[in-house]
Write a protein that holds these residues in place. Structure first.
Motif: not given
Ligand code: MG
Length: 159
Positions: A115, A118-119, A124, A126-127
């Protein structure tokens, strides 16, 4: 146009330091030694992004001789690296990574690490892939002398 990059980082495990991996403070008897918060995973991911752009490594952009970066959260460094990616007209497609640590058990923390990454990279969930493995007692990670991380990142030119 697509670009791919690889990153690898190691920090020694020592007493009296917090253990930061993927921007998560993980309860453990030891932590990683380094000039910044020594987050080997975020350093490997940052190096993969810089590598994809042929911009050298994290140490070139944020030298560990500069007192400005002492104790800095590596999530801040990753965000700064993302800015370089964005400024050059690229977006991150995906990141895959692996942390190599004999202990502690990292699986309970992988989702929070993903997380954070991703942030920072405007991706997202899932990447972003973060895995953990042990080297079965072999080598410096197996002897619990340090923690290593490897990452690859794929970038795509926008427009
Ligand atoms: Mg490092």
């Amino acid at each position: 146009m697509m670009r791919i990059g690889i990153g690898y980082d190691v920090h020694p495990l020592v007493e009296g330091r917090p253990l930061m991996l993927g921007g998560v403070s993980i309860p453990h008897s030891k932590g990683l030694k380094g000039h910044s918060d020594a987050d080997a995973l975020l350093h490997a991911i940052s190096d993969a992004l810089l590598g994809a752009l042929a911009l050298g490594d994290l140490g070139r952009h944020f030298p560990d001789t500069d007192p400005k970066y002492r104790g800095i959260a590596s999530l801040k460094l990753l965000e700064a690296v993302y800015e370089k990616v964005r400024e050059r007209g690229f977006a991150v497609v995906n990141v895959d990574s692996v942390v190599i640590a004999e202990e502690p058990k990292l699986s309970p923390h992988l989702a929070e690490m993903a997380k954070n990454v991703a942030d920072a990279l405007h991706l997202s969930l899932d990447c972003v892939s973060i895995k953990a493995t042990r080297e079965e007692g072999l080598g410096f990670t197996g002897r619990k002398e340090g923690i290593a991380a490897k990452a690859v990142a794929l970038l795509e030119k926008k427009g």
